[in-house]
Motif scaffolding. Structure first.
Motif, mmCIF file in Angstrom:
data_model
loop_
_atom_site.group_PDB
_atom_site.id
_atom_site.type_symbol
_atom_site.label_atom_id
_atom_site.label_comp_id
_atom_site.label_asym_id
_atom_site.label_seq_id
_atom_site.Cartn_x
_atom_site.Cartn_y
_atom_site.Cartn_z
ATOM 1 N N VAL A 19 0.833 -1.215 0.000
ATOM 2 C CA VAL A 19 0.000 0.000 0.000
ATOM 3 C C VAL A 19 0.862 1.257 0.000
ATOM 4 O O VAL A 19 0.467 2.290 -0.552
ATOM 5 C CB VAL A 19 -0.993 0.019 1.191
ATOM 6 C CG1 VAL A 19 -1.966 -1.137 1.109
ATOM 7 C CG2 VAL A 19 -0.271 0.030 2.533
ATOM 8 N N ALA A 20 2.047 1.173 0.593
ATOM 9 C CA ALA A 20 2.925 2.339 0.673
ATOM 10 C C ALA A 20 3.526 2.706 -0.672
ATOM 11 O O ALA A 20 4.059 3.802 -0.844
ATOM 12 C CB ALA A 20 4.043 2.084 1.685
ATOM 13 N N ASP A 21 3.443 1.809 -1.640
ATOM 14 C CA ASP A 21 3.943 2.098 -2.979
ATOM 15 C C ASP A 21 3.066 3.119 -3.698
ATOM 16 O O ASP A 21 3.477 3.720 -4.680
ATOM 17 C CB ASP A 21 4.008 0.795 -3.783
ATOM 18 C CG ASP A 21 4.770 0.972 -5.092
ATOM 19 O OD1 ASP A 21 5.873 1.554 -5.060
ATOM 20 O OD2 ASP A 21 4.249 0.547 -6.139
ATOM 21 N N SER A 22 1.855 3.309 -3.170
ATOM 22 C CA SER A 22 0.929 4.297 -3.725
ATOM 23 C C SER A 22 1.134 5.650 -3.048
ATOM 24 O O SER A 22 1.114 5.742 -1.816
ATOM 25 C CB SER A 22 -0.517 3.814 -3.516
ATOM 26 O OG SER A 22 -1.425 4.872 -3.688
ATOM 27 N N GLN A 23 1.303 6.680 -3.862
ATOM 28 C CA GLN A 23 1.434 8.026 -3.289
ATOM 29 C C GLN A 23 0.187 8.414 -2.494
ATOM 30 O O GLN A 23 0.258 9.160 -1.512
ATOM 31 C CB GLN A 23 1.672 9.058 -4.394
ATOM 32 C CG GLN A 23 3.028 8.962 -5.062
ATOM 33 C CD GLN A 23 3.011 8.060 -6.279
ATOM 34 O OE1 GLN A 23 2.106 7.221 -6.432
ATOM 35 N NE2 GLN A 23 4.004 8.207 -7.160
ATOM 36 N N ALA A 24 -0.959 7.868 -2.917
ATOM 37 C CA ALA A 24 -2.215 8.222 -2.260
ATOM 38 C C ALA A 24 -2.223 7.820 -0.790
ATOM 39 O O ALA A 24 -2.830 8.499 0.050
ATOM 40 C CB ALA A 24 -3.389 7.567 -2.987
ATOM 41 N N PHE A 25 -1.561 6.710 -0.450
ATOM 42 C CA PHE A 25 -1.519 6.237 0.938
ATOM 43 C C PHE A 25 -0.964 7.331 1.842
ATOM 44 O O PHE A 25 -1.472 7.577 2.940
ATOM 45 C CB PHE A 25 -0.668 4.968 1.034
ATOM 46 C CG PHE A 25 -0.431 4.472 2.431
ATOM 47 C CD1 PHE A 25 -1.402 3.726 3.084
ATOM 48 C CD2 PHE A 25 0.763 4.760 3.097
ATOM 49 C CE1 PHE A 25 -1.182 3.264 4.387
ATOM 50 C CE2 PHE A 25 0.981 4.302 4.387
ATOM 51 C CZ PHE A 25 0.006 3.550 5.032
ATOM 52 N N TRP A 26 0.084 7.997 1.388
ATOM 53 C CA TRP A 26 0.746 9.020 2.198
ATOM 54 C C TRP A 26 0.020 10.364 2.133
ATOM 55 O O TRP A 26 -0.138 11.045 3.158
ATOM 56 C CB TRP A 26 2.191 9.185 1.748
ATOM 57 C CG TRP A 26 2.965 7.911 1.804
ATOM 58 C CD1 TRP A 26 3.221 7.058 0.762
ATOM 59 C CD2 TRP A 26 3.565 7.312 2.962
ATOM 60 N NE1 TRP A 26 3.962 5.973 1.200
ATOM 61 C CE2 TRP A 26 4.185 6.106 2.542
ATOM 62 C CE3 TRP A 26 3.653 7.687 4.302
ATOM 63 C CZ2 TRP A 26 4.879 5.277 3.419
ATOM 64 C CZ3 TRP A 26 4.343 6.861 5.179
ATOM 65 C CH2 TRP A 26 4.942 5.675 4.749
ATOM 66 N N LEU A 27 -0.421 10.739 0.955
ATOM 67 C CA LEU A 27 -1.050 12.055 0.794
ATOM 68 C C LEU A 27 -2.409 12.123 1.477
ATOM 69 O O LEU A 27 -2.885 13.208 1.823
ATOM 70 C CB LEU A 27 -1.183 12.387 -0.697
ATOM 71 C CG LEU A 27 0.150 12.500 -1.449
ATOM 72 C CD1 LEU A 27 -0.106 12.718 -2.932
ATOM 73 C CD2 LEU A 27 1.018 13.609 -0.870
ATOM 74 N N ALA A 28 -3.032 10.967 1.691
ATOM 75 C CA ALA A 28 -4.328 10.934 2.374
ATOM 76 C C ALA A 28 -4.226 11.317 3.845
ATOM 77 O O ALA A 28 -5.245 11.505 4.511
ATOM 78 C CB ALA A 28 -4.964 9.544 2.255
#
Length: 408
Positions: free
Chosen positions: A182-191
């Motif tokens: 899941v951390a490979d997605s930028q969305a995980f962090w930006l959320a």
């Protein structure tokens, strides 16, 4: 016994705001832990009920932390020898609250290494849930320097690598593998942006059905948070509980019954909820507060009011709790309301709060004898601060009220 239908998800979300106040520098820590745990659980294909359960556990995972100095220790390093104490306290608080007792086992072990959990006699579900909270909690510690900045995207690979190096020791390999995906997605962090976080939590709440709570369940939910508040200082131990008992008895002596009487007690339990923002150094200060310290103290009743509006939107509980530092002359805080704007229940809780505080040891003085307390209350009546009828009612059975305030 009256029942209230409440949105439990919204109530947990709102009450977690009070726990967020302890962090000061890392507001919304509990909500970020909750959302990250939820997304990792989704990656593992946990059922929706399990995902929502870990979401709620995440928001409440630090309910055993009341002191700002302890919170700072917990958010400055991946491991801290003192972490166990707050996990035990949190589990004890939740166990005493039937509505949330099912979350206690994972809260109890949310700072335990995976290799230790494997040695403990517990089911695999609890083991994974506790370790997932630990993982999400430590992810947040590592991402805090980059919050609200796109720089988190450049820091993310290093965070993932640092945590993966702890596979099998601090964290379960399967949890770390799911996190890496899941951390490979930028969305995980930006959320994790505060605005997006709140939006996502509200959206998830649509999947949670309202629950009907009887008065006992409401009171135990309130007691959970009053215990967190009172743990700020040894001087305020059981303050909220005793204010609630004094206020309820005063209200009953005025003929208040039923739902209103129950709400007086709940308002008494929660009247200092906003004090979680106030440093224990201020609460325990033996001398006079500075102007800045007094300003910090004065905002706590407003924070109480706003948080309780989200939990008890259709009742007077937010007003009755949030107005406990108002006075009849309109010189209190935070609203500067005069007596004409204050319900009898507000005046009752105000008197109960002062009465109990004077009966309790404080860092700047010893507890006062009953005659001295009554003199103080009547003096406040004479200058127009307190309601004479409430103080007179308390005076009629002063010994009984003193026993309630002292815990005898």
């Amino acid at each position: 016994m009256s029942h209230e239908t409440i949105d439990l998800h919204s109530a947990i979300t709102a009450l977690s705001c009070s726990l967020d106040l302890v962090g000061i520098d890392e507001i919304k820590h509990g909500k970020r832990v909750a959302m990250m745990a939820y997304h990792i659980a989704a990656e593992l294909n946990w059922p929706e009920s399990e995902r929502l359960g870990i979401l709620h556990a995440g928001m409440l995972h630090d309910c055993g932390v009341a002191q700002i100095r302890e919170h700072r220790q917990l958010t400055e390093t991946l491991e801290w020898d003192g972490a166990e104490a707050h996990a035990e306290r949190g589990a004890d608080y939740l166990t005493a609250c039937p509505l949330l007792a099912h979350l206690a086992p994972e809260i109890r072990y949310h700072h335990s290494r995976w290799e230790r959990l494997l040695q403990l006699p517990m089911d695999q579900r609890t083991r994974l849930r506790a370790n997932l909270l630990y993982l999400a909690d430590r992810i947040d510690v590592l991402q805090v320097p980059y919050l609200n900045s796109e720089q988190i995207l450049t820091a993310a690979p290093d965070i993932v690598a640092r945590l993966q190096a702890l596979s099998g020791t601090l964290f379960a390999p399967e949890l770390l593998d799911a996190f890496a995906r899941v951390a490979d997605s930028q969305a995980f962090w930006l959320a994790m942006d505060p605005d997006y976080l709140d939006e996502d939590l509200r959206a998830l709440g649509k999947n949670v059905a309202p629950v009907a709570l009887d008065y006992t369940a409401q009171r135990e939910l309130a007691r959970l948070f009053s215990r967190v508040v009172d743990a700020k200082s040894a001087y305020t131990e059981q303050h909220s509980e005793r204010v609630a008992l004094v206020a309820r008895q005063l209200a009953a002596d005025f003929g208040i019954t039923g739902r209103e009487l129950e709400q007086v007690e709940i308002a008494g339990l929660l009247h200092d909820l906003g004090k979680l923002r106030v440093s224990e150094d201020i609460i325990d200060k033996p001398g006079k507060l500075t102007h800045s310290e007094r300003a910090c103290m004065q905002r706590h009743s407003y924070d109480t009011y706003r948080i309780l509006q989200r939990v008890f939107a259709d009742s007077k509980i937010p007003v009755w709790a949030g107005f406990h530092h108002e006075n009849l002359r309109g010189e209190g805080y935070p609203f500067k309301s005069s007596g004409a704007a204050q319900d009898l229940e507000c005046r009752i809780i105000s008197v109960a709060d002062i009465f109990q505080a004077l009966a309790q040891d404080r860092p700047y003085r010893d507890s006062m004898a009953l005659p001295d307390i009554l003199d103080d209350l009547h003096r406040r009546v004479s200058v127009g601060e307190l309601d004479a009828s409430v103080v007179d009612k308390l005076t009629e059975h002063a010994d009984d009220y003193y026993a309630l305030a002292r815990g005898g």
